[in-house]
Design a protein around this motif. Structure first.
Motif, mmCIF file in Angstrom:
data_model
loop_
_atom_site.group_PDB
_atom_site.id
_atom_site.type_symbol
_atom_site.label_atom_id
_atom_site.label_comp_id
_atom_site.label_asym_id
_atom_site.label_seq_id
_atom_site.Cartn_x
_atom_site.Cartn_y
_atom_site.Cartn_z
ATOM 1 N N ALA A 9 0.831 -1.205 0.000
ATOM 2 C CA ALA A 9 0.000 0.000 0.000
ATOM 3 C C ALA A 9 0.869 1.259 0.000
ATOM 4 C CB ALA A 9 -0.929 0.001 1.206
ATOM 5 N N GLY A 10 1.928 1.250 0.791
ATOM 6 C CA GLY A 10 2.830 2.404 0.840
ATOM 7 C C GLY A 10 3.539 2.637 -0.480
ATOM 8 N N MET A 11 3.996 1.568 -1.106
ATOM 9 C CA MET A 11 4.679 1.694 -2.394
ATOM 10 C C MET A 11 3.715 2.164 -3.485
ATOM 11 S SD MET A 11 7.849 1.317 -2.160
ATOM 12 C CE MET A 11 8.219 1.263 -3.897
ATOM 13 N N GLN A 12 2.521 1.627 -3.469
ATOM 14 C CA GLN A 12 1.532 2.035 -4.467
ATOM 15 C C GLN A 12 1.198 3.525 -4.314
ATOM 16 O OE1 GLN A 12 -2.343 0.184 -4.154
ATOM 17 N NE2 GLN A 12 -2.522 0.113 -6.388
ATOM 18 N N GLY A 13 1.011 3.961 -3.078
ATOM 19 C CA GLY A 13 0.731 5.374 -2.829
ATOM 20 C C GLY A 13 1.899 6.259 -3.218
ATOM 21 N N LEU A 14 3.115 5.801 -2.953
ATOM 22 C CA LEU A 14 4.304 6.569 -3.312
ATOM 23 C C LEU A 14 4.438 6.681 -4.832
ATOM 24 C CD1 LEU A 14 6.737 8.055 -2.160
ATOM 25 C CD2 LEU A 14 7.982 5.887 -2.170
ATOM 26 N N GLN A 15 4.127 5.608 -5.551
ATOM 27 C CA GLN A 15 4.174 5.655 -7.007
ATOM 28 C C GLN A 15 3.113 6.599 -7.573
ATOM 29 O OE1 GLN A 15 3.795 1.491 -7.854
ATOM 30 N NE2 GLN A 15 6.007 1.128 -7.778
ATOM 31 N N ARG A 16 1.917 6.582 -6.979
ATOM 32 C CA ARG A 16 0.871 7.508 -7.427
ATOM 33 C C ARG A 16 1.284 8.955 -7.175
ATOM 34 N NH1 ARG A 16 -3.096 3.872 -5.125
ATOM 35 N NH2 ARG A 16 -3.038 5.190 -3.287
ATOM 36 N N ALA A 17 1.881 9.218 -6.015
ATOM 37 C CA ALA A 17 2.329 10.573 -5.707
ATOM 38 C C ALA A 17 3.430 11.006 -6.670
ATOM 39 C CB ALA A 17 2.818 10.649 -4.263
ATOM 40 N N SER A 18 4.340 10.109 -6.984
ATOM 41 C CA SER A 18 5.418 10.422 -7.918
ATOM 42 C C SER A 18 4.862 10.741 -9.303
ATOM 43 C CB SER A 18 6.393 9.250 -7.998
ATOM 44 O OG SER A 18 7.402 9.501 -8.941
ATOM 45 N N ARG A 69 -1.773 21.610 -6.359
ATOM 46 C CA ARG A 69 -1.831 20.154 -6.547
ATOM 47 C C ARG A 69 -0.443 19.524 -6.407
ATOM 48 N NH1 ARG A 69 -5.717 21.702 -10.557
ATOM 49 N NH2 ARG A 69 -4.080 21.638 -12.138
ATOM 50 N N LEU A 70 0.598 20.237 -6.836
ATOM 51 C CA LEU A 70 1.968 19.752 -6.672
ATOM 52 C C LEU A 70 2.305 19.600 -5.192
ATOM 53 C CD1 LEU A 70 4.698 19.067 -8.054
ATOM 54 C CD2 LEU A 70 5.270 21.478 -7.832
ATOM 55 N N LEU A 75 2.929 16.106 -0.238
ATOM 56 C CA LEU A 75 2.488 15.685 1.090
ATOM 57 C C LEU A 75 2.016 14.235 1.097
ATOM 58 C CD1 LEU A 75 0.627 18.909 2.247
ATOM 59 C CD2 LEU A 75 2.860 18.078 3.018
ATOM 60 N N GLN A 76 1.340 13.817 0.022
ATOM 61 C CA GLN A 76 0.909 12.426 -0.072
ATOM 62 C C GLN A 76 2.114 11.493 -0.158
ATOM 63 O OE1 GLN A 76 -1.824 12.127 -3.346
ATOM 64 N NE2 GLN A 76 -3.485 13.096 -2.198
ATOM 65 N N GLY A 77 3.121 11.907 -0.906
ATOM 66 C CA GLY A 77 4.347 11.107 -0.992
ATOM 67 C C GLY A 77 5.025 10.985 0.361
ATOM 68 N N GLN A 78 5.106 12.077 1.101
ATOM 69 C CA GLN A 78 5.721 12.043 2.430
ATOM 70 C C GLN A 78 4.938 11.146 3.381
ATOM 71 O OE1 GLN A 78 5.865 16.207 3.419
ATOM 72 N NE2 GLN A 78 7.846 16.502 2.425
ATOM 73 N N ALA A 79 3.616 11.189 3.300
ATOM 74 C CA ALA A 79 2.787 10.341 4.154
ATOM 75 C C ALA A 79 3.015 8.868 3.830
ATOM 76 C CB ALA A 79 1.311 10.698 3.987
ATOM 77 N N LEU A 84 5.623 3.514 5.069
ATOM 78 C CA LEU A 84 6.629 2.492 4.770
ATOM 79 C C LEU A 84 7.612 2.337 5.929
ATOM 80 C CD1 LEU A 84 7.381 3.256 1.020
ATOM 81 C CD2 LEU A 84 6.391 1.151 1.942
ATOM 82 N N ARG A 85 8.038 3.459 6.510
ATOM 83 C CA ARG A 85 8.946 3.394 7.667
ATOM 84 C C ARG A 85 8.291 2.674 8.841
ATOM 85 N NH1 ARG A 85 10.697 9.374 7.416
ATOM 86 N NH2 ARG A 85 12.309 9.285 5.839
#
Length: 99
Positions: A9-18, A69-70, A75-79, A84-85
Motif C-alpha cells: 500500500a505504501g509503495m503504491q501510494g508513493l508511485q501515485r504521488a510520484s 496540486r503539486l 504531502l501524499q508522498g511524504q505520508a 513504509l517506515r
C-alpha cells in the motif's frame, strides 16, 4: 477478501504521488510557456499597435492550482514514506530484527 500489506500500500501510494508530481510539473511548465508566449505576443502588439494591444491581449494562465496540486502530491508522498517506515519498524519489532 485479500488485504494489501502495508509495504504494498505504501509503495503504491508513493508511485501515485510520484506520477502526480511529474504530471503537475509538466502542467506548470506548459502553463509557464503559454504565459511567456502571451507576454511576447502582447509586447510585439504593443510596439506595433499600442492602442489595440491593450484590448486584444489574452489573460495569462493561472498556475496557482497546479502549484497547489503539486504541494498536495508532495504531502501524499511524504505520508506514504512514513507508512513504509512504520511498516518496516513493525516488521523489525515482530521478528526482533533491526537493521
Amino acid at each position: 477478501m485479500q488485504i494489501q500489506s502495508a509495504f504494498a500500500a505504501g509503495m503504491q501510494g508513493l508511485q501515485r504521488a510520484s506520477a502526480g508530481i511529474t504530471e503537475e510539473a509538466v502542467n506548470i511548465n506548459r502553463q509557464t510557456q503559454q504565459n511567456r508566449s502571451i507576454e511576447q505576443t502582447a509586447a510585439a502588439q504593443a510596439t506595433a499597435e499600442p492602442a489595440a494591444a491593450a484590448t486584444t491581449s489574452p489573460a495569462p494562465v493561472d498556475i496557482n492550482q497546479s502549484l497547489l496540486r503539486l504541494e498536495q502530491q508532495q504531502l501524499q508522498g511524504q505520508a506514504n514514506v512514513r507508512s513504509l517506515r512504520t511498516a518496516d519498524e513493525m516488521l523489525g519489532s515482530i521478528i526482533d530484527v533491526r537493521v
